[in-house]
Write a protein that holds these residues in place. Structure first.
Motif, mmCIF file in Angstrom:
data_model
loop_
_atom_site.group_PDB
_atom_site.id
_atom_site.type_symbol
_atom_site.label_atom_id
_atom_site.label_comp_id
_atom_site.label_asym_id
_atom_site.label_seq_id
_atom_site.Cartn_x
_atom_site.Cartn_y
_atom_site.Cartn_z
ATOM 1 N N ASN A 59 -13.660 57.593 -6.101
ATOM 2 C CA ASN A 59 -13.327 58.371 -7.403
ATOM 3 C C ASN A 59 -12.943 59.886 -7.068
ATOM 4 O OD1 ASN A 59 -12.727 59.354 -9.889
ATOM 5 N ND2 ASN A 59 -14.285 57.903 -10.890
ATOM 6 N N SER A 60 -11.939 60.183 -7.410
ATOM 7 C CA SER A 60 -11.412 61.598 -7.409
ATOM 8 C C SER A 60 -10.442 61.822 -8.694
ATOM 9 C CB SER A 60 -10.677 62.294 -6.115
ATOM 10 O OG SER A 60 -10.432 63.370 -6.183
ATOM 11 N N GLY A 61 -9.666 62.655 -8.699
ATOM 12 C CA GLY A 61 -8.674 62.755 -9.600
ATOM 13 C C GLY A 61 -7.603 64.153 -9.275
ATOM 14 N N GLU B 283 -5.956 64.315 -16.399
ATOM 15 C CA GLU B 283 -6.506 63.610 -15.040
ATOM 16 C C GLU B 283 -5.621 62.226 -14.883
ATOM 17 O OE1 GLU B 283 -10.233 62.073 -14.638
ATOM 18 O OE2 GLU B 283 -10.122 61.749 -12.442
ATOM 19 N N GLN C 171 -5.822 59.392 -12.209
ATOM 20 C CA GLN C 171 -6.740 58.874 -11.848
ATOM 21 C C GLN C 171 -6.686 58.701 -10.221
ATOM 22 O OE1 GLN C 171 -9.905 58.931 -11.167
ATOM 23 N NE2 GLN C 171 -10.752 57.292 -12.200
ATOM 24 N N ILE C 172 -7.618 58.920 -9.416
ATOM 25 C CA ILE C 172 -7.665 58.655 -8.016
ATOM 26 C C ILE C 172 -8.769 57.682 -7.963
ATOM 27 C CG2 ILE C 172 -7.682 59.359 -5.469
ATOM 28 C CD1 ILE C 172 -6.277 61.784 -6.199
ATOM 29 N N GLN D 109 -10.699 66.542 -8.166
ATOM 30 C CA GLN D 109 -11.956 66.224 -8.767
ATOM 31 C C GLN D 109 -12.858 65.688 -7.261
ATOM 32 O OE1 GLN D 109 -12.394 62.570 -10.827
ATOM 33 N NE2 GLN D 109 -13.226 63.605 -12.383
ATOM 34 N N HIS E 230 -16.114 63.797 -7.456
ATOM 35 C CA HIS E 230 -16.653 63.114 -8.470
ATOM 36 C C HIS E 230 -18.268 62.726 -8.275
ATOM 37 C CE1 HIS E 230 -17.501 59.346 -11.077
ATOM 38 N NE2 HIS E 230 -16.521 59.826 -11.786
#
Ligand code: MG
Length: 269
Positions: free
Chosen positions: A131-133, A147, A149-150, A246, A248
């Motif tokens: 998870n990132s963003g 955001e 999303q990643i 982000q 996360h």
């Protein structure tokens, strides 16, 4: 009507005779539907932009946000001090001891390119897996903003409006073109910032078009407001804003980035 409003074909066609009648180049006494020149435009002339030698590299007018050498264009969101993610071998990797980072520079409407890599040895599931963003506009501390999303969704289920390619909890992506963990993925994004009236009310919503690995995942989606983990989205007025990445804080290995550039968009003059 703005130049970045993802206009419908009808609106685009409606603009045509207005531009011509304004006489930007073609001076005609009257619109002549039998003359081919009546539908030709010669000014303004689009600026010359030298494309990159390789696909995905920055064109001549891009603002390079990460070129593999340093993270000088970035600061910590928490306190504005220099970013301290890990730069190694041309790659920027999330520092799990740190937090989100954002650009020093602020932007309004733009085209952005970014590449990310989920680690080959990624673990976890659902939202806790790579998870990132990419925050298309950072409007404050933490995860405030919008955001894209990643996440690793190569073989990982989660709620569909929270998978990679989604505008988080607002718009399910049109496809899932995820690559295997360990491989590089690309985002290409066109962002139209929201416009606010002087009293803070919304004049026009933000819009985003996004390609993940060259596949369209968001098609001029009109955002309902800033992305929110809990509750419905809503807008707060803001001006030009940084781009945010982000951290996360998942237990699994952190994800990496490379080749990040942006082209601020202005109307033709
Ligand atoms: Mg995220």
């Amino acid at each position: 009507m703005t130049h970045f409003a993802c206009p419908s074909l009808a609106k685009a066609l409606a603009l045509l005779p207005i531009g011509l009648l304004a006489g930007t180049t073609l001076v005609m006494a009257q619109y002549d539907s039998t003359d081919h020149r009546a539908t030709e435009i010669y000014s303004p002339v689009p600026p010359v932009v030298t494309p990159a030698a390789t696909v995905g590299a920055p064109p001549s007018d891009a603002v390079v946000l990460f070129d593999g050498k340093n993270e000088d264009a970035w600061v910590k969101v928490a306190d504005g001090s220099p970013a301290d993610w890990i730069v190694s071998n041309g790659i920027l990797t999330v520092n799990k001891k740190s937090g989100n980072i954002q650009t020093k520079q602020s932007f309004t409407n733009y085209q952005l390119h970014l590449e990310f890599r989920i680690p080959a040895d990624i673990t976890g599931e659902d939202q806790a897996r790579g998870n990132s963003g990419l925050f298309l506009a950072s409007t404050g501390k933490g995860d405030a903003g919008y955001e894209l999303q990643i996440l690793d969704n190569y073989n990982n289920k989660t709620y569909t409006n929270g998978q990679v390619g989604s505008v988080y909890k607002q718009s399910v992506p049109l496809a899932n073109p995820s690559r295997k963990p360990g491989e590089w993925s690309s985002y290409d994004v066109v962002w139209t910032a929201p416009v606010f009236n002087s009293d803070g009310t919304l004049a026009s919503p933000a819009k985003v078009t996004a390609f993940l690995n060259g596949v369209l995942v968001q098609n001029c989606f009109e955002l309902k407001g800033e992305t929110r983990y809990i509750g419905k989205p809503y807008y707060k007025p803001h001006g030009p804003s940084p781009i945010k990445l982000q951290a996360h804080g998942d237990k699994s290995e952190p994800i990496s980035f490379r080749n990040i550039w942006i082209r601020p968009l202005e109307p033709l003059k």
